[in-house]
Motif scaffolding. Structure first.
Motif, PDB file in Angstrom:
ATOM      1  N   THR A 122     -18.765   9.532 -57.275  1.00  0.00           N
ATOM      2  CA  THR A 122     -17.781  10.517 -56.544  1.00  0.00           C
ATOM      3  C   THR A 122     -18.001  10.647 -55.019  1.00  0.00           C
ATOM      4  OG1 THR A 122     -17.699  11.798 -58.405  1.00  0.00           O
ATOM      5  CG2 THR A 122     -16.723  12.721 -56.560  1.00  0.00           C
ATOM      6  N   ALA A 123     -19.266  10.541 -54.727  1.00  0.00           N
ATOM      7  CA  ALA A 123     -19.589  10.537 -53.129  1.00  0.00           C
ATOM      8  C   ALA A 123     -19.032   9.218 -52.327  1.00  0.00           C
ATOM      9  CB  ALA A 123     -21.123  10.545 -52.875  1.00  0.00           C
ATOM     10  N   ASN A 124     -18.995   8.061 -53.108  1.00  0.00           N
ATOM     11  CA  ASN A 124     -18.298   6.986 -52.540  1.00  0.00           C
ATOM     12  C   ASN A 124     -16.777   7.054 -52.501  1.00  0.00           C
ATOM     13  OD1 ASN A 124     -20.381   5.222 -51.190  1.00  0.00           O
ATOM     14  ND2 ASN A 124     -21.361   5.722 -53.137  1.00  0.00           N
ATOM     15  N   MET A 125     -16.174   7.593 -53.521  1.00  0.00           N
ATOM     16  CA  MET A 125     -14.851   7.568 -53.651  1.00  0.00           C
ATOM     17  C   MET A 125     -14.299   8.359 -52.468  1.00  0.00           C
ATOM     18  SD  MET A 125     -12.935   5.858 -55.457  1.00  0.00           S
ATOM     19  CE  MET A 125     -11.749   7.100 -55.259  1.00  0.00           C
ATOM     20  N   LEU A 126     -15.137   9.712 -52.496  1.00  0.00           N
ATOM     21  CA  LEU A 126     -14.508  10.725 -51.223  1.00  0.00           C
ATOM     22  C   LEU A 126     -14.692   9.937 -49.927  1.00  0.00           C
ATOM     23  CD1 LEU A 126     -16.084  13.963 -52.806  1.00  0.00           C
ATOM     24  CD2 LEU A 126     -13.776  13.381 -52.415  1.00  0.00           C
ATOM     25  N   SER A 127     -15.568   9.191 -49.577  1.00  0.00           N
ATOM     26  CA  SER A 127     -15.943   8.647 -48.329  1.00  0.00           C
ATOM     27  C   SER A 127     -14.999   7.624 -47.916  1.00  0.00           C
ATOM     28  CB  SER A 127     -17.253   8.375 -48.042  1.00  0.00           C
ATOM     29  OG  SER A 127     -17.878   7.622 -49.052  1.00  0.00           O
ATOM     30  N   LEU A 128     -14.953   6.638 -49.121  1.00  0.00           N
ATOM     31  CA  LEU A 128     -14.135   5.151 -49.078  1.00  0.00           C
ATOM     32  C   LEU A 128     -12.790   5.770 -49.064  1.00  0.00           C
ATOM     33  CD1 LEU A 128     -14.466   2.325 -48.722  1.00  0.00           C
ATOM     34  CD2 LEU A 128     -14.173   2.181 -51.121  1.00  0.00           C
ATOM     35  N   GLY A 129     -12.182   6.722 -50.113  1.00  0.00           N
ATOM     36  CA  GLY A 129     -11.052   7.244 -50.124  1.00  0.00           C
ATOM     37  C   GLY A 129     -10.401   7.880 -48.915  1.00  0.00           C
ATOM     38  N   THR A 130     -11.467   8.644 -48.087  1.00  0.00           N
ATOM     39  CA  THR A 130     -10.898   9.190 -46.846  1.00  0.00           C
ATOM     40  C   THR A 130     -10.739   8.057 -45.824  1.00  0.00           C
ATOM     41  OG1 THR A 130     -12.143  11.185 -47.211  1.00  0.00           O
ATOM     42  CG2 THR A 130     -11.467  10.860 -45.065  1.00  0.00           C
ATOM     43  N   PHE A 131     -11.590   6.968 -45.861  1.00  0.00           N
ATOM     44  CA  PHE A 131     -11.486   6.100 -44.874  1.00  0.00           C
ATOM     45  C   PHE A 131     -10.059   5.157 -45.237  1.00  0.00           C
ATOM     46  CE2 PHE A 131     -13.525   1.469 -43.889  1.00  0.00           C
ATOM     47  CZ  PHE A 131     -12.816   1.408 -42.698  1.00  0.00           C
ATOM     48  N   ALA A 132      -9.609   5.065 -46.402  1.00  0.00           N
ATOM     49  CA  ALA A 132      -8.649   4.304 -46.768  1.00  0.00           C
ATOM     50  C   ALA A 132      -7.389   5.313 -46.266  1.00  0.00           C
ATOM     51  CB  ALA A 132      -8.377   4.145 -48.139  1.00  0.00           C
ATOM     52  N   LEU A 133      -7.367   6.448 -46.698  1.00  0.00           N
ATOM     53  CA  LEU A 133      -6.256   7.464 -46.186  1.00  0.00           C
ATOM     54  C   LEU A 133      -5.924   7.294 -44.756  1.00  0.00           C
ATOM     55  CD1 LEU A 133      -6.672  10.456 -48.488  1.00  0.00           C
ATOM     56  CD2 LEU A 133      -4.710   8.876 -48.826  1.00  0.00           C
ATOM     57  N   LEU A 134      -7.194   7.438 -43.928  1.00  0.00           N
ATOM     58  CA  LEU A 134      -7.161   7.355 -42.331  1.00  0.00           C
ATOM     59  C   LEU A 134      -6.651   5.855 -41.907  1.00  0.00           C
ATOM     60  CD1 LEU A 134     -10.195   9.224 -41.251  1.00  0.00           C
ATOM     61  CD2 LEU A 134      -7.902  10.005 -41.418  1.00  0.00           C
ATOM     62  N   SER A 135      -6.891   4.985 -42.774  1.00  0.00           N
ATOM     63  CA  SER A 135      -6.410   3.598 -42.373  1.00  0.00           C
ATOM     64  C   SER A 135      -5.135   3.463 -42.778  1.00  0.00           C
ATOM     65  CB  SER A 135      -7.268   2.446 -43.235  1.00  0.00           C
ATOM     66  OG  SER A 135      -8.891   2.745 -42.687  1.00  0.00           O
ATOM     67  N   ASN A 136      -4.455   4.254 -43.531  1.00  0.00           N
ATOM     68  CA  ASN A 136      -3.050   4.242 -43.824  1.00  0.00           C
ATOM     69  C   ASN A 136      -2.366   5.576 -43.540  1.00  0.00           C
ATOM     70  OD1 ASN A 136      -2.466   1.779 -45.833  1.00  0.00           O
ATOM     71  ND2 ASN A 136      -4.549   2.468 -46.069  1.00  0.00           N
ATOM     72  N   PRO A 137      -2.062   5.772 -42.214  1.00  0.00           N
ATOM     73  CA  PRO A 137      -1.682   7.088 -41.527  1.00  0.00           C
ATOM     74  C   PRO A 137      -0.557   7.609 -42.447  1.00  0.00           C
ATOM     75  CG  PRO A 137      -2.085   5.723 -39.954  1.00  0.00           C
ATOM     76  CD  PRO A 137      -2.300   4.780 -41.075  1.00  0.00           C
ATOM     77  N   GLU A 138       0.251   6.768 -42.847  1.00  0.00           N
ATOM     78  CA  GLU A 138       1.514   7.467 -43.732  1.00  0.00           C
ATOM     79  C   GLU A 138       1.174   8.140 -44.835  1.00  0.00           C
ATOM     80  OE1 GLU A 138       0.738   3.486 -45.426  1.00  0.00           O
ATOM     81  OE2 GLU A 138       0.836   4.293 -43.409  1.00  0.00           O
ATOM     82  N   GLN A 139       0.211   7.462 -45.429  1.00  0.00           N
ATOM     83  CA  GLN A 139      -0.208   8.071 -46.768  1.00  0.00           C
ATOM     84  C   GLN A 139      -1.148   9.444 -46.345  1.00  0.00           C
ATOM     85  OE1 GLN A 139       0.445   6.605 -49.954  1.00  0.00           O
ATOM     86  NE2 GLN A 139       1.728   5.475 -48.439  1.00  0.00           N
TER      87      GLN A 139
END
Length: 395
Positions: free
Chosen positions: A239-256
């Motif tokens: 879960t820790a890595n989902m929260l961090s990697l997930g935030t990275f993915a969302l920031l890398s896809n600004p429309e998301q």
């Protein structure tokens, strides 16, 4: 009749430069099942198709037993792999698997986990308050992504508050994929010793937590120690890595990011899509107990099958435009938590944590953005993710 099949000499590990969220491209384009050469000359198979992966996970002819597994990158030579220690039920078959899992099932139901949502909200708000007070920039892994699941799983097991910091460090040390062997063994041993002490303490003075409840079962101390290790490592690290990697993915896809900011009701959809898209538990293994016909091929008894969850969750036969992150997608049925009798026991807790944490972060810091180079875990880590995620925002 067995059809022709592609053969892969070495399991691909490296991701394409600039594409940190995508599995290695070499895994694509060879059909759902490929022959895989394992170290030491052992026969193996690689499953990259969604339907074939689900089939293997639901088939009792494929074993989860640790001692039967062959590693995709390590040649053990003549060394005999020991069975999983007592309690570590992820690496066991029936009936041993159910002996350990069944006493836990009632403690991880959807209803019970939803009752914890208020506590998750409180912990999340406290860490967002601390971030706001400290001001930018911060490392989101240390400030947000790691402590939220760490506190939750430690509270479920009754780990004293003062021990949680060192506990987090020990778990990360033997899960990060790059710790030297001596340090890894030392951290693993220290964790085992601590858990033994914790189990003994719960037997003497039970408190309101899952581990104390389990002391009333017929499980002995070694078994309870093994179960605790599985729950801690899985409940914290994934879960820790989902929260961090997930935030990275969302920031890398600004429309998301903007979609989740403007429509908080998308949180449930967003979590399932991020689980599918990222698949931080990249691969799992099974070993055939007998000859099995699978995907037009005969899997011989004793052959290890590597299941690429990351690629199966990008199967275009199952998910349209699979390499695109789309939080409006209905991504139900993904394999991020596995499938069958070994499906992740703590998946409902993980969902609650992410459904609370992601929208809370977006609402509190709508201008959040990257503030430096993101350090990713190596592909040798069992769980893919982020070591550090520097972020900033407008004050």
């Amino acid at each position: 009749m067995t059809n022709s099949v592609h053969t892969i000499d070495v399991l691909p590990a490296e991701r394409e430069a600039g594409r940190p969220f995508d599995p290695p491209r070499e895994l694509h384009g060879h059909g759902p099942l490929s022959r895989l050469l394992l170290p030491g000359g052992h026969e193996g198979w690689l499953v990259t198709g969604y339907d074939v992966a689900r089939s293997v996970l639901a088939d009792p002819r494929f074993s989860s037993r640790k001692e039967l597994m062959r590693h995709p990158w390590i040649d053990y030579g003549g060394f005999e792999i020991p069975p999983a220690p007592p309690g570590e039920f992820l690496l066991m078959d029936e009936p041993q698997h159910s002996r350990y899992r069944k006493p836990l099932v009632g403690r991880f139901t959807v209803r019970r986990m939803r009752l914890l949502a208020e506590r998750v909200e409180q912990i999340t708000a406290e860490h967002l308050d601390a971030m706001e007070e400290a001001g930018p920039p911060v490392d989101l892994v240390a400030a947000f992504a790691r402590p939220i699941p760490a506190i939750m799983i430690c509270e479920l097991l009754g780990v004293p508050y003062e021990d949680r910091g060192s506990f987090q460090e020990q778990i990360d040390t033997f899960m990060n994929g790059e710790t030297p062997d001596e340090e890894l063994i030392a951290a693993y041993t220290a964790t085992q010793e601590y858990l033994a002490t914790l189990v003994a303490a719960k037997r003497l003075n039970p408190t309101d937590d899952a581990l104390s409840e389990l002391t009333d079962s017929d499980l002995d101390d070694e078994e309870l120690k093994g179960i605790s290790l599985i729950l801690l490592a899985a409940g914290l690290d994934t879960t820790a890595n989902m929260l961090s990697l997930g935030t990275f993915a969302l920031l890398s896809n600004p429309e998301q990011w903007a979609a989740l900011r403007d429509e908080p009701a998308l949180a449930e959809n967003a979590v399932e899509e991020l689980l599918r898209y990222l698949s931080v538990a990249k691969t799992f293994q099974r070993t055939a107990l007998e000859d099995v016909e699978l995907g037009g091929q005969t899997i011989k008894a004793g052959a290890t099958v590597i299941l690429s969850y990351a690629t199966a969750n990008r199967d275009p036969e199952r998910f349209a435009d699979p390499d695109t992150l789309d939080i409006r997608r209905h991504a139900g049925g993904h394999l991020a938590f596995g499938h069958g009798i070994h499906a992740c026991l703590g998946q409902q807790l993980a969902r609650v944590e992410m459904r609370v944490a992601f929208p809370a972060l977006v609402q509190r810091f709508p201008t959040l953005r990257l503030a430096g180079e993101v350090a990713l875990r190596p592909e040798t880590a069992d769980i893919y993710g982020v070591k550090s995620l520097p972020v900033t925002w407008d004050r």
